[in-house]
Design an enzyme around this catalytic site. Sequence first.
Site, PDB file in Angstrom:
ATOM      1  N   GLU A 225       0.663  -1.291  -0.172  1.00  0.00           N
ATOM      2  CA  GLU A 225       0.113   0.118  -0.050  1.00  0.00           C
ATOM      3  C   GLU A 225       0.872   1.156  -0.030  1.00  0.00           C
ATOM      4  O   GLU A 225       0.715   2.170   0.914  1.00  0.00           O
ATOM      5  CB  GLU A 225      -1.003   0.002   1.175  1.00  0.00           C
ATOM      6  CG  GLU A 225      -2.013  -1.120   0.982  1.00  0.00           C
ATOM      7  CD  GLU A 225      -3.121  -1.179   2.284  1.00  0.00           C
ATOM      8  OE1 GLU A 225      -3.121  -0.239   2.983  1.00  0.00           O
ATOM      9  OE2 GLU A 225      -3.978  -2.062   1.946  1.00  0.00           O
ATOM     10  N   GLU A 359      -4.730  -8.852  -0.415  1.00  0.00           N
ATOM     11  CA  GLU A 359      -5.428  -8.722   0.951  1.00  0.00           C
ATOM     12  C   GLU A 359      -6.893  -8.625   0.632  1.00  0.00           C
ATOM     13  O   GLU A 359      -7.224  -7.572  -0.269  1.00  0.00           O
ATOM     14  CB  GLU A 359      -4.938  -7.344   1.571  1.00  0.00           C
ATOM     15  CG  GLU A 359      -3.473  -7.480   2.315  1.00  0.00           C
ATOM     16  CD  GLU A 359      -3.414  -6.046   3.171  1.00  0.00           C
ATOM     17  OE1 GLU A 359      -4.217  -5.674   3.628  1.00  0.00           O
ATOM     18  OE2 GLU A 359      -1.962  -5.993   3.093  1.00  0.00           O
TER      19      GLU A 359
HETATM   20  O1  AHR Z   1      -4.712  -6.320   7.128  1.00  0.00           O
HETATM   21  C1  AHR Z   1      -4.674  -5.050   7.866  1.00  0.00           C
HETATM   22  C2  AHR Z   1      -3.993  -3.929   7.017  1.00  0.00           C
HETATM   23  O2  AHR Z   1      -5.050  -3.488   6.236  1.00  0.00           O
HETATM   24  C3  AHR Z   1      -2.704  -4.332   6.533  1.00  0.00           C
HETATM   25  O3  AHR Z   1      -1.723  -4.069   7.390  1.00  0.00           O
HETATM   26  C4  AHR Z   1      -2.684  -2.961   5.348  1.00  0.00           C
HETATM   27  O4  AHR Z   1      -1.991  -3.393   4.267  1.00  0.00           O
HETATM   28  C5  AHR Z   1      -4.115  -2.955   5.058  1.00  0.00           C
HETATM   29  O5  AHR Z   1      -4.583  -1.705   4.972  1.00  0.00           O
END
Ligand code: AHR
Length: 555
Positions: A225, A359
């Site tokens: 991110e 994610e």
């Molecule tokens: O999964 C929790 C968080 O969500 C992670 O650390 C980040 O990459 C995302 O914003």
Amino acid sequence: MIILSTRGSSFGRHFVLPFMVLTHTRACVTHALLFGFILMGIGAAVPLADAQKVEMLVDVSKAGAKIDRNIFGQFAEHLGHGIYDGIWVGPDSTIPNTRGIRNDVVEALKAIRVPNIRWPGGCFADEYHWRNGIGPADKRAVTLNPNWGGVIEPNTFGTHEFMDFLDQIGAEAYISVNVGSGTPREAAEWLEYLTTAQPTTLAKERATNGHSAPYKVAYLGIGNESWDCGGNMTPDYYLSQLKIYSRFVRNFNPAQQDKQQMLKIAVGPGGGEPRWTEWTDTVMKAYQNHTWSWDINGLSMHSYTLVKWPPSYASLGFGETEYAQILKSTLEMDDLISKHSAIMDKYDPQKKVALVVDEWGAWYAPLPGSNPGFLDQQNSLRDAILAALNINIFARHADRVRMANIAQMANVLQAMVLTDKANMVLTPTYYAFKMYVPFQDSIFVPVTFEAGSYTHSEIKLPRVDAIAAKNKEGKLWLALTNVDPNQAAEIEVSLTDLNAKSAVGETLTAPKVDSVNTFEAPNTVVPKPISANIAGGKVSVKLEPKSVTVISVEQ
Ligand code: AHR
């Protein structure tokens, strides 16, 4: 047209939700859209009892893309009880463990054949310095975890412990290197430490720390991110970093030079808004013109199901409205993938670069009384259905989506396992993953059907969802989801090119949409055997309301 905002201002994104329309191959999307809407009109006039019957056609002769086993990947971050307590209890713990790693968690994860684990973050990765996590445990630096509750990070779970954990469960390493606050040199040295077989100073240090043979690192994440917690970079700034890391962070493992080369995954989008389409465009355009000196094999995408930011939906004790809202929101994954795939297609028509949804999952309000930085939540039947719907979406995009990592593996967000001291419970999501194991590396087979609709107040969703696949042995598998929490669905499957003799499998449902497994009652949401009827070559199976079913067809 339904417009949803799903992740607040900085994470915000908007989509048109294609309710009612489920299709099977992306090549015939337009046709299926028309077909779906026409049948929706007819469906409105049909009596309720008839409307619950769904006919499906599975054309076994038409093979699609491989459903890469890596779409069943996991994500384990140093966050809350995700690593400490969830995986690592230390060798001196009274909780049964092997070299500090919980035996119960290892056994559970082996059974779902976890293909790869992304580690150490997440936002944590961009503040992680690998040297803190090697060497004698009592000499390791004690640091902080400012992203997640500001707690102490003991660094007792580091590189060797992670690789041992992977070895114990049979998964591959997906290591995310620190681009935000680290340097290319730091990342390059970590990879040399991990992978070289030559007697360098770093290799000798690795041997001193207990592992003389080089490790295999299958996947390398270059930042996390980077548009936000990873350093708030512009696409162009990130691109300049990406090229440097791609060039210098090398894998030296002799076994990974020709075959099984490490795949490099660039940071990609976190939504569908212009800032993220611009991001995808910038990285992919550069990829199209890349020189010999840098390369990528994947573009990461993050998309959580949360409806609005900050996450405020309860993970337990909710009703049908929240059930329908969350599932409606999760189906946006399909549009999001299509949107970024279209940009990728422009610059990479041969689909060499995978879209890696590393994610995804449900992100709810923290459990009352828990540290809000720990992202503790329960996991209900709704989450198992949500998982099945997302896996189906990934499978339909199997030509581009070749890896995905649910967030997160233990105790955090949409977890597989929840632990509390010596106790461990398997979640409904765990069981969905277990039922889908036969789809790992299977070949997608198109299913044609008209989903019908499930309506709750102003929300309308496709009532059923389905995918089919053939495994290596040629056996056909069907995954069928009944989203409707009130009505069963009678599924009748016609098969071309296959003479069905029997069909058996498992179904996952529970008394309520918010049914959960707890340490006291771990078997509330567990799969039960199910068999289908075969008549006239057709497979008929009744799906319970709010259920996920996986069956194999014997010929
Ligand atoms: O999964 C929790 C968080 O969500 C992670 O650390 C980040 O990459 C995302 O914003």
